[in-house]
Structures are given as C-alpha cells and as structure tokens.
Design a protein around this motif. Sequence first.
Motif, mmCIF file in Angstrom:
data_model
loop_
_atom_site.group_PDB
_atom_site.id
_atom_site.type_symbol
_atom_site.label_atom_id
_atom_site.label_comp_id
_atom_site.label_asym_id
_atom_site.label_seq_id
_atom_site.Cartn_x
_atom_site.Cartn_y
_atom_site.Cartn_z
ATOM 1 N N PRO A 295 -26.959 -3.238 -34.477
ATOM 2 C CA PRO A 295 -26.618 -4.548 -35.042
ATOM 3 C C PRO A 295 -25.354 -4.487 -35.901
ATOM 4 N N CYS A 296 -24.606 -5.552 -35.830
ATOM 5 C CA CYS A 296 -23.441 -5.702 -36.699
ATOM 6 C C CYS A 296 -23.934 -6.246 -38.053
ATOM 7 N N PRO A 297 -23.592 -5.604 -39.157
ATOM 8 C CA PRO A 297 -24.080 -6.064 -40.470
ATOM 9 C C PRO A 297 -23.699 -7.512 -40.777
ATOM 10 N N ALA A 298 -22.613 -7.976 -40.167
ATOM 11 C CA ALA A 298 -22.208 -9.371 -40.415
ATOM 12 C C ALA A 298 -22.828 -10.326 -39.396
ATOM 13 N N GLY A 299 -23.607 -9.768 -38.442
ATOM 14 C CA GLY A 299 -24.321 -10.618 -37.483
ATOM 15 C C GLY A 299 -23.514 -11.007 -36.262
ATOM 16 N N LEU A 300 -22.361 -10.381 -36.047
ATOM 17 C CA LEU A 300 -21.533 -10.761 -34.899
ATOM 18 C C LEU A 300 -22.114 -10.185 -33.600
ATOM 19 N N ASP A 301 -21.975 -10.951 -32.536
ATOM 20 C CA ASP A 301 -22.315 -10.449 -31.206
ATOM 21 C C ASP A 301 -21.031 -9.839 -30.635
ATOM 22 N N VAL A 302 -20.838 -8.561 -30.930
ATOM 23 C CA VAL A 302 -19.564 -7.899 -30.620
ATOM 24 C C VAL A 302 -19.261 -7.937 -29.119
ATOM 25 N N ALA A 303 -20.287 -7.665 -28.301
ATOM 26 C CA ALA A 303 -20.071 -7.624 -26.848
ATOM 27 C C ALA A 303 -19.647 -8.997 -26.333
ATOM 28 N N ASP A 332 -15.185 -13.649 -38.706
ATOM 29 C CA ASP A 332 -16.259 -13.343 -39.660
ATOM 30 C C ASP A 332 -16.482 -11.838 -39.831
ATOM 31 N N CYS A 333 -15.739 -11.041 -39.080
ATOM 32 C CA CYS A 333 -15.864 -9.572 -39.183
ATOM 33 C C CYS A 333 -15.457 -9.126 -40.593
ATOM 34 N N ILE A 334 -16.257 -8.237 -41.185
ATOM 35 C CA ILE A 334 -15.951 -7.764 -42.541
ATOM 36 C C ILE A 334 -15.334 -6.350 -42.512
ATOM 37 N N SER A 335 -14.916 -5.940 -41.317
ATOM 38 C CA SER A 335 -14.219 -4.653 -41.120
ATOM 39 C C SER A 335 -15.007 -3.459 -41.671
ATOM 40 N N CYS A 336 -16.318 -3.492 -41.496
ATOM 41 C CA CYS A 336 -17.127 -2.398 -42.043
ATOM 42 C C CYS A 336 -16.991 -1.119 -41.216
ATOM 43 N N GLY A 337 -16.601 -1.265 -39.955
ATOM 44 C CA GLY A 337 -16.394 -0.092 -39.106
ATOM 45 C C GLY A 337 -17.648 0.457 -38.453
ATOM 46 N N HIS A 338 -18.798 -0.182 -38.677
ATOM 47 C CA HIS A 338 -20.060 0.308 -38.096
ATOM 48 C C HIS A 338 -19.960 0.372 -36.562
ATOM 49 N N CYS A 339 -19.392 -0.648 -35.972
ATOM 50 C CA CYS A 339 -19.339 -0.675 -34.501
ATOM 51 C C CYS A 339 -18.392 0.409 -33.973
ATOM 52 N N ASN A 340 -17.341 0.689 -34.688
ATOM 53 C CA ASN A 340 -16.434 1.762 -34.241
ATOM 54 C C ASN A 340 -17.151 3.106 -34.201
ATOM 55 N N GLN A 349 -12.970 -1.729 -32.850
ATOM 56 C CA GLN A 349 -13.333 -3.146 -32.997
ATOM 57 C C GLN A 349 -12.813 -3.754 -34.302
ATOM 58 N N VAL A 350 -12.542 -2.917 -35.289
ATOM 59 C CA VAL A 350 -11.982 -3.478 -36.529
ATOM 60 C C VAL A 350 -10.634 -4.127 -36.197
ATOM 61 N N ALA A 351 -9.817 -3.386 -35.453
ATOM 62 C CA ALA A 351 -8.519 -3.937 -35.041
ATOM 63 C C ALA A 351 -8.703 -5.052 -34.012
ATOM 64 N N LYS A 352 -9.668 -4.849 -33.133
ATOM 65 C CA LYS A 352 -9.873 -5.811 -32.040
ATOM 66 C C LYS A 352 -10.305 -7.164 -32.585
ATOM 67 N N MET A 353 -11.187 -7.158 -33.587
ATOM 68 C CA MET A 353 -11.658 -8.432 -34.139
ATOM 69 C C MET A 353 -10.495 -9.207 -34.775
ATOM 70 N N LYS A 354 -9.574 -8.473 -35.382
ATOM 71 C CA LYS A 354 -8.385 -9.153 -35.948
ATOM 72 C C LYS A 354 -7.552 -9.750 -34.811
HETATM 73 S S1 SF4 Z 1 -16.449 -3.963 -37.959
HETATM 74 FE FE1 SF4 Z 1 -17.873 -4.284 -36.276
HETATM 75 S S2 SF4 Z 1 -19.910 -4.034 -37.170
HETATM 76 FE FE2 SF4 Z 1 -18.473 -4.327 -38.882
HETATM 77 S S3 SF4 Z 1 -18.476 -6.526 -39.229
HETATM 78 FE FE3 SF4 Z 1 -16.817 -6.144 -37.837
HETATM 79 S S4 SF4 Z 1 -17.733 -6.459 -35.819
HETATM 80 FE FE4 SF4 Z 1 -19.422 -6.202 -37.247
#
Ligand code: SF4
Length: 362
Positions: A295-303, A332-340, A349-354
């Motif tokens: 799970p993404c801590p911010a609740g995003l559906d990354v896929a 809404d991504c908080i760039s936590c890096g969990h998905c990376n 994904q941190v860069a990708k979400m931006k």
């Molecule tokens: S970096 Fe990934 S896990 Fe963290 S908030 Fe953004 S999309 Fe969600």
Amino acid sequence: MEYRKLSTGQDISVIALGGALQVSEGQRAEEAIDFAYENGINFFDFAAAEEAPFAAYGNILASVRNKVYFQVHFGALYRDGKYAWGLDLDDIKKSVDAQMKALKTDYIDFGFIHCLDEEQDWVTYCDNGVFDYIKELKRDGVVRHIGCSTHTPKLAHKIIDTGEIEHMMFSINPAYDFNHGAYASGETSERLNLYERCEKEGIGISVMKPFAGGTLLDAATSPFNQALTKYQCIQYCLDKPGVKTVIPGAFNKKHLEEVLGFFDAAPEERDYSIIGSFTPTDAKGRCVYCNHCQPCPAGLDVALINKYYDLAKAGDELAEDHYRNLELKASDCISCGHCNERCPFGTDQVAKMKEIAEYFDR
Ligand code: SF4
Ligand code: SF4
C-alpha cells in the motif's frame, strides 16, 4: 466471475474457454462446457485442436446462444477431425459453415482472420478474398464483428490500420513480453505499445498462450529457471491495457476448476512481481501495473495512475478522463519513496509522480 466491457457493447468474462478442450477418453467436453457456463464464462474461442468439441459446444450452448459470445477463426480448418491451417477461400467457407452447423448458430459474434504471423499471410488472405468474405458476412449480419489473431505486433498494427478490426487475439505472457520463447515477437516496448494502442482504439484483446504453452509453469522449462503459477500469469495478462479476457487452454473440467480458483486466490498468490528479478535491463524502469508496491501511505493507486498516464500519452482520451476522476492523483504523492523500495522493476515513482502530475496539469 468478473466481466469487462468491450467497446462493441458486450460484457465478457475475464476467463474464456478455448480450443484446447478435448473429447478424448475420460474427458467429457459437454461436462466442461456446462461447468464453464454455470460458472459465468460467456466467451468461447474456436481455434481448436480438434473438431470433435464443436458439437458439444452446440449441444450445451444453443439454448443460451444470446447470452454467450463466439470467436470463430477463418483459416482454422479441420481435416480428418484435426486442426489444420489454410488460406483458401473455398476451404475456409466450408470449414466455417461446418463449424456454425455444429455450434447450432446462424451468426458469429467475432469473425477472425486466423493466425497472421507473416506479412505474406495477410497478402494471401486478401488476394484469396477471405478478408472480403468476412466483410461481406458482416454486412449480411452473419459476422457481428471482425477480428484477427496474431503473435506479431508489427502485423497487428498493419491489420488494425485497415480500420476494420474490433477485436484481437494476441499471445501475452511474461516470457514473450520480455523476449523469451517461440512467439516472443517484437521488443518489449513494441509489444506494450500495441496493448496501449488497442486500449486507446477500443480493440479488445483476448489472450492466447498466457502460460507460454505451459513452459512458464515449470522451472525446468521456464526461460527464467523459475516456475510461475497460472494465477500469476493470468493476473499479469489482465493487468495489461486492452486485455478483456484470457483463454487459459483448459483441456477438461478439472483444468477449468483449477483455473477458476483464480477468483478465490489471495492477492499474494496473484502477485507476479517476481518477474522483476529476471526482466531484461532494457525493460527496467517501466511500470507493469503489478501493484506490488501497495500500500501507498498516501493511498494512491500507483499502478492505475501509471496505466492512465501511459495510455493518455498514447492519445487515449478516455484514460485521461479516468485519471481526472481519480480521488487521489499523482499530485497527492508525498514522495515517501516506499513504492521505489518495493518496486521490483526499478521504477522511480517519486520522480514519475511529479512527471505525471505535471503532465495532467498542463
Ligand atoms: S512515493 Fe510512492 S508510496 Fe510514497 S506517496 Fe508517492 S506514490 Fe505513494
Ligand atoms: S511501480 Fe513497480 S511495483 Fe508498483 S505497480 Fe508499477 S511496476 Fe508494480
């Protein structure tokens, strides 16, 4: 059962029953077909290994014909009861007539140009009048929609360019998509781009060879020296853009029962992210929508965000619309890096979400 809607209006089951069904000793086709229908399968493919099951399909499905969809292949012939491939118009007419008679139907939902793998096959189908014949049947209402089956992305694009194709049968699995196996035609990006084009243009894909002919299911034959399960392979296919149904090649009711266990399988049983450890380097960094980073801590559906982005970039306006309707977006991504850390495919994904947020804010 789960269903997906085609752009042509039909809701089809995500698992279909196809031509592998056998009527040999101890394997009763009618029992398997009945079981399939009772369990919600409403999509049936008839590129069969043998002719015998056609009558069984007719016997079981004639009374519910308006609730099921048939995919019939123009070019699949049955000489002496066994499958053969042919491009001659008269042979094809005879074969299609015989199939319809056995199936007890006077129409075909999806009439397919069968097994196009060489440019010359397409030229011959056209020169022999087979493509014109399918179009004529469509004008007469006998064929409802035209499709094609192929293993070759380049040729698939060419046929889609005719503007006549509404459905396609294509071989998809983690081996072929990443350059392994007999039908691994085209580079990874070329294959993924084809799926995106199909999604964008409303051409539904029915998947053949989801287990790469069974080779993926055994470590001894898997190109990755590691076996995948049927559920991992099915989920992999269903996550690809454009895919509406998977034809797992069940031989009998027992095989089908096993495949339908997919719907009761836990998410970790369907999780195919292991393939990230053996994808070629040039395929790294591309999201394959596997959901392993959840799970993404911010609740995003990354896929899903990645899928809509890829499709929108390919020109799919519906995907753009779907993205805009998401409750949580890339911004809404908080760039936590969990998905990376979790992504086996090495995406950033941190860069990708931006990048995605900027794209949709443009
Ligand atoms: S970096 Fe990934 S896990 Fe963290 S908030 Fe953004 S999309 Fe969600
Ligand atoms: S970011 Fe990686 S783990 Fe997440 S869905 Fe995409 S490919 Fe899978």
